[in-house]
Structure formats: structure tokens, C-alpha cells
Motif scaffolding. Structure first.
Motif, PDB file in Angstrom:
ATOM      1  N   GLY A   1      12.074   5.062  -9.668  1.00  0.00           N
ATOM      2  CA  GLY A   1      11.962   5.681  -8.153  1.00  0.00           C
ATOM      3  C   GLY A   1      11.012   4.545  -7.384  1.00  0.00           C
ATOM      4  N   SER A   2      10.817   4.964  -6.170  1.00  0.00           N
ATOM      5  CA  SER A   2       9.892   4.222  -5.245  1.00  0.00           C
ATOM      6  C   SER A   2       8.939   5.213  -4.734  1.00  0.00           C
ATOM      7  N   LEU A   3       7.841   4.706  -4.444  1.00  0.00           N
ATOM      8  CA  LEU A   3       6.770   5.288  -3.572  1.00  0.00           C
ATOM      9  C   LEU A   3       6.311   4.201  -2.604  1.00  0.00           C
ATOM     10  N   ARG A   4       5.668   4.711  -1.480  1.00  0.00           N
ATOM     11  CA  ARG A   4       5.038   3.827  -0.616  1.00  0.00           C
ATOM     12  C   ARG A   4       3.498   4.603  -0.338  1.00  0.00           C
ATOM     13  N   LEU A   5       2.779   3.657  -0.666  1.00  0.00           N
ATOM     14  CA  LEU A   5       1.156   4.013  -0.633  1.00  0.00           C
ATOM     15  C   LEU A   5       0.855   3.397   0.815  1.00  0.00           C
ATOM     16  N   SER A   6      -0.212   4.369   1.323  1.00  0.00           N
ATOM     17  CA  SER A   6      -0.959   3.706   2.616  1.00  0.00           C
ATOM     18  C   SER A   6      -2.276   3.803   2.464  1.00  0.00           C
ATOM     19  N   CYS A   7      -3.188   3.078   3.120  1.00  0.00           N
ATOM     20  CA  CYS A   7      -4.504   3.174   3.159  1.00  0.00           C
ATOM     21  C   CYS A   7      -4.924   2.904   4.597  1.00  0.00           C
ATOM     22  N   VAL A   8      -5.571   4.008   5.409  1.00  0.00           N
ATOM     23  CA  VAL A   8      -5.921   3.745   6.410  1.00  0.00           C
ATOM     24  C   VAL A   8      -7.546   3.562   6.628  1.00  0.00           C
ATOM     25  N   ALA A   9      -8.099   2.506   7.121  1.00  0.00           N
ATOM     26  CA  ALA A   9      -9.342   1.856   7.024  1.00  0.00           C
ATOM     27  C   ALA A   9      -9.985   2.289   8.505  1.00  0.00           C
ATOM     28  N   SER A  10     -11.352   2.329   8.361  1.00  0.00           N
ATOM     29  CA  SER A  10     -12.130   2.770   9.604  1.00  0.00           C
ATOM     30  C   SER A  10     -13.413   2.331   9.213  1.00  0.00           C
ATOM     31  N   GLY A  11     -14.157   2.253  10.285  1.00  0.00           N
ATOM     32  CA  GLY A  11     -15.803   1.774  10.175  1.00  0.00           C
ATOM     33  C   GLY A  11     -16.190   0.346   9.948  1.00  0.00           C
ATOM     34  N   PHE A  12     -15.162  -0.572  10.046  1.00  0.00           N
ATOM     35  CA  PHE A  12     -15.308  -2.074   9.900  1.00  0.00           C
ATOM     36  C   PHE A  12     -14.218  -2.755  10.489  1.00  0.00           C
ATOM     37  N   THR A  13     -14.211  -3.951  10.781  1.00  0.00           N
ATOM     38  CA  THR A  13     -13.133  -4.582  11.508  1.00  0.00           C
ATOM     39  C   THR A  13     -12.190  -5.181  10.490  1.00  0.00           C
ATOM     40  N   PHE A  14     -11.222  -4.207  10.326  1.00  0.00           N
ATOM     41  CA  PHE A  14     -10.097  -4.332   9.171  1.00  0.00           C
ATOM     42  C   PHE A  14      -9.368  -5.695   9.333  1.00  0.00           C
ATOM     43  N   SER A  15      -9.076  -6.230  10.441  1.00  0.00           N
ATOM     44  CA  SER A  15      -8.355  -7.201  10.777  1.00  0.00           C
ATOM     45  C   SER A  15      -8.879  -8.426  10.173  1.00  0.00           C
ATOM     46  N   THR A  16     -10.199  -8.458   9.947  1.00  0.00           N
ATOM     47  CA  THR A  16     -10.892  -9.929   9.446  1.00  0.00           C
ATOM     48  C   THR A  16     -11.124  -9.757   7.815  1.00  0.00           C
ATOM     49  N   TYR A  17     -10.892  -8.794   7.186  1.00  0.00           N
ATOM     50  CA  TYR A  17     -10.874  -8.999   5.874  1.00  0.00           C
ATOM     51  C   TYR A  17      -9.694  -8.804   4.944  1.00  0.00           C
ATOM     52  N   ALA A  18      -9.600  -9.616   4.065  1.00  0.00           N
ATOM     53  CA  ALA A  18      -8.681  -9.334   2.930  1.00  0.00           C
ATOM     54  C   ALA A  18      -8.607  -8.230   2.262  1.00  0.00           C
ATOM     55  N   MET A  19      -7.408  -7.840   1.779  1.00  0.00           N
ATOM     56  CA  MET A  19      -7.611  -6.185   1.240  1.00  0.00           C
ATOM     57  C   MET A  19      -6.825  -6.400  -0.214  1.00  0.00           C
ATOM     58  N   SER A  20      -7.036  -5.417  -0.962  1.00  0.00           N
ATOM     59  CA  SER A  20      -6.652  -5.505  -2.357  1.00  0.00           C
ATOM     60  C   SER A  20      -5.947  -3.997  -2.695  1.00  0.00           C
ATOM     61  N   TRP A  21      -5.004  -3.813  -3.578  1.00  0.00           N
ATOM     62  CA  TRP A  21      -4.974  -2.608  -4.120  1.00  0.00           C
ATOM     63  C   TRP A  21      -5.268  -2.653  -5.748  1.00  0.00           C
ATOM     64  N   VAL A  22      -5.984  -1.834  -6.345  1.00  0.00           N
ATOM     65  CA  VAL A  22      -6.391  -1.686  -7.548  1.00  0.00           C
ATOM     66  C   VAL A  22      -5.756  -0.540  -8.298  1.00  0.00           C
ATOM     67  N   ARG A  23      -5.874  -0.309  -9.471  1.00  0.00           N
ATOM     68  CA  ARG A  23      -5.400   0.949  -9.966  1.00  0.00           C
ATOM     69  C   ARG A  23      -6.150   1.004 -11.514  1.00  0.00           C
ATOM     70  N   GLN A  24      -6.206   2.453 -11.826  1.00  0.00           N
ATOM     71  CA  GLN A  24      -6.922   2.858 -13.135  1.00  0.00           C
ATOM     72  C   GLN A  24      -6.206   3.753 -13.834  1.00  0.00           C
ATOM     73  N   ALA A  25      -5.551   3.436 -15.020  1.00  0.00           N
ATOM     74  CA  ALA A  25      -4.904   4.206 -15.757  1.00  0.00           C
ATOM     75  C   ALA A  25      -5.606   5.089 -16.649  1.00  0.00           C
TER      76      ALA A  25
END
Length: 114
Positions: free
Chosen positions: A16-40
Motif C-alpha cells: 500500500g501507500s501513504l503520504r506523510l506531511s510535515c508543517v513547519a513554523s517558527g523558522f524560515t523553512f525555505s532556507t533549510y534542507a530537510m530530512s525524514w528519519v524513522r525509528q523502528a
């Protein structure tokens, strides 16, 4: 203050499929590289994917290449992770993170099981 709020996790069957979202605030989002990390369960944090500030330069851990796609919408201060062909081994809490910093959200649970 910096806030990262993930959503979109859930229980899905293998393949199956899922789409994760992450809404950012409190900093200038457009100037930072971003990552997804996970913990099993019972494991440490594992980097999954990254994207540069402009929305390019995507990189992925080998087990998710060809199945996951990271993207961002700087106008909406939102980071995404499209996950297709999910496998049981993808089960984890997924966090968005400001790249190369310890700043991450509270996470969203993804469970892949039949």
C-alpha cells in the motif's frame, strides 16, 4: 519557536501507500534542507531521505529508493514523503527533521501489516 508537525501515518497493508506531511513554523523553512528519519521498534534513528532548500538534490537510503519520494512546498512550509509499495520493514515512527540538526517533530506512526 520552531515547530514541526507530522501527519499522515497509519496502518496499511503491504504494497500500500501513504503520504506523510510535515508543517513547519517558527523558522524560515525555505532556507533549510530537510530530512525524514524513522525509528523502528527497538531500533535507533535511521535517516530515510533528504531534500535541499530549493526542492532538489533528493537523496534516499537504499532500501527505499524507487518506492519513496521526498518533496516540499515552500509556499506552504510543508515537507512531504510519498511512500509506495510499503513493506513490513518500513514500520516505524517517522519524523521530519531540519537537516543536519537535532530539530525534529513529534513523529507519526506508520505500521505496515496484513
Amino acid at each position: 519557536q520552531v515547530q514541526l508537525v507530522e501527519s499522515g501515518g497509519g496502518l496499511v497493508q503491504p504494497g500500500g501507500s501513504l503520504r506523510l506531511s510535515c508543517v513547519a513554523s517558527g523558522f524560515t523553512f525555505s532556507t533549510y534542507a530537510m530530512s525524514w528519519v524513522r525509528q523502528a521498534p527497538g531500533e535507533g534513528l535511521e535517516w530515510v531521505a533528504s531534500i535541499n532548500s530549493a526542492g532538489g538534490g533528493e537523496s534516499y537510503i537504499d532500501p527505499v529508493k524507487g518506492r519513496f519520494t521526498i518533496s516540499r512546498d515552500n509556499a506552504k512550509n510543508t515537507l512531504y514523503l510519498q511512500m509506495n509499495y510499503l513493506k513490513p520493514e518500513d514500520t516505524a515512527v517517522y519524523y521530519c527533521q531540519v537537516a543536519r540538526t537535532p530539530t525534529r517533530g513529534q513523529g507519526t506512526q506508520v505500521t505496515v501489516s496484513s
